[in-house]
Motif scaffolding. Structure first.
Motif, PDB file in Angstrom:
ATOM      1  N   GLN A  65       0.903  -1.105  -0.054  1.00 59.00           N
ATOM      2  CA  GLN A  65      -0.077   0.135   0.065  1.00 59.00           C
ATOM      3  C   GLN A  65       0.877   1.304   0.136  1.00 59.00           C
ATOM      4  N   SER A  69      -3.444   4.409  -2.912  1.00 60.68           N
ATOM      5  CA  SER A  69      -3.926   3.207  -2.862  1.00 60.68           C
ATOM      6  C   SER A  69      -4.771   2.972  -1.627  1.00 60.68           C
ATOM      7  N   LEU A 110      -4.653   0.304  -6.414  1.00 59.26           N
ATOM      8  CA  LEU A 110      -3.021   0.521  -6.189  1.00 59.26           C
ATOM      9  C   LEU A 110      -3.267   2.180  -6.597  1.00 59.26           C
TER      10      LEU A 110
END
Length: 268
Positions: A65, A69, A110
Motif C-alpha cells: 500500500q 492506494s 493501487l
C-alpha cells in the motif's frame, strides 16, 4: 494531516441503514498489526494511504500500500494489514449494513482518483471533532461515500480491462442490429470466451446480458410516446420480434411492456 486521531459513533437504533461507526488518521509501526480473524466487531474498513508503505494480506498474497492506494476489509475475516513507521493513512469504518454493496469485500486497489481522495478528506473534515453526530446525517455521509466508492471501484475495473470498454462501446453502437458473440469476435479479433471473461470482470455481467439491458433502456422512450407497436419497437432496438422483446422486457423490468406503458401514463 499531522494530527492522528479517531472518532467512533454508537446509536441505539440504526433503522437498518448503513452508517459510519468510526473514522480517523493513523500510522504504522512496530506495534501496528491487525489480524482480522481475531477481531470480534462486525464492520467494513476502508483504509486509504496518504504516505509511506503499508501491507494488506489475504489468501496468502501481500499487496503493498502506497500513496493513493486503498483497501476494503471485512471484519472479522481472513486478512490482515500492517505497515512501516512512515505509513500514514485515513480510515473509515462502515457498519455491517454496508456489506450488501461490496463483493468481494476484501480487495485492494493501487491507484485512486484525486476526486475520491478529496471526498474522503471532506467527510473527514466534516466529522472530525464531532462526537455526537446525528444518526441520519451520519447515514447520509455513509451513503455518499458508498456511492463514490462504488464508482471508484467500477472505474478501476474498467481501466484495468480496456478491451471490455471497447466491447461495451461496440454493443452500444450496434444495438439496433441483430448481433451476437460472433460479431464481437470478428470486430475485435478476440475469442468469444476471452470477450465474455474480460467483460464480466469489468462489468460483472456477460456482454449479451448487458446488450439486453441496454436495448430495454433504449426502448423505454418509444414505449412512452405510444406511437409504435411492440413489434416495431422490438425491431428498432435490434430484437427479432415483439414476443421476444416482451419476454426480455418482463424479465428485466418485472412487468410487461403494456403494463409499463399504463403505469407511466397514470402519472401524467
Amino acid at each position: 494531516m499531522q494530527d492522528y486521531f479517531s472518532e467512533s459513533y454508537y446509536y441505539l437504533e440504526n433503522y437498518g441503514l448503513p452508517y459510519l461507526k468510526g473514522l480517523g488518521f493513523g500510522h504504522g509501526g512496530e506495534h501496528y498489526f491487525w489480524d482480522n480473524k481475531k477481531r470480534k466487531d462486525h464492520l467494513i474498513v476502508l483504509q486509504y494511504t496518504l504516505a509511506g508503505t503499508g501491507y494488506f494480506e489475504m489468501e496468502g498474497q501481500r499487496t503493498i500500500q502506497r500513496k493513493n492506494s486503498f483497501f476494503l476489509a471485512e471484519i472479522p475475516s481472513d486478512c490482515c494489514y500492517y505497515g512501516e513507521k512512515d505509513w500514514r493513512f485515513l480510515y473509515f469504518e462502515f457498519s455491517k449494513e454496508a456489506l450488501q454493496w461490496f463483493f468481494p469485500i476484501n480487495q485492494t486497489h493501487l491507484d485512486s482518483s484525486s476526486r475520491f481522495q478529496e471526498l474522503l478528506l471532506t467527510i473527514h473534515d466534516q466529522l472530525k471533532g464531532q462526537t455526537d453526530v446525528d444518526f441520519f446525517e451520519n447515514s447520509q455521509l455513509a451513503y455518499s461515500l458508498i456511492v463514490a466508492l462504488k464508482k471508484e471501484l467500477l472505474t478501476v475495473r474498467v481501466e484495468k480491462y480496456p478491451l471490455a470498454k471497447e466491447i461495451k462501446d461496440y454493443l452500444e453502437q450496434q444495438y439496433q442490429k441483430e448481433i451476437g458473440l460472433m460479431d464481437i469476435e470478428e470486430h475485435l479479433e478476440l475469442s468469444r470466451y476471452k470477450a465474455i471473461r474480460l467483460f464480466e470482470k469489468a462489468y460483472t455481467v456477460s456482454p449479451m446480458a448487458y446488450l439486453k439491458k441496454y436495448r430495454i433502456k433504449r426502448a423505454l422512450p418509444f414505449l412512452l410516446d405510444n406511437q409504435r407497436t411492440i413489434h416495431e419497437i422490438a425491431k428498432l432496438v435490434g430484437m427479432s420480434n415483439g414476443n421476444y422483446f416482451a419476454k426480455v422486457f418482463k424479465a428485466e423490468m418485472g412487468m410487461s411492456p403494456s403494463d409499463y406503458q399504463k403505469s407511466r401514463h397514470n402519472f401524467k
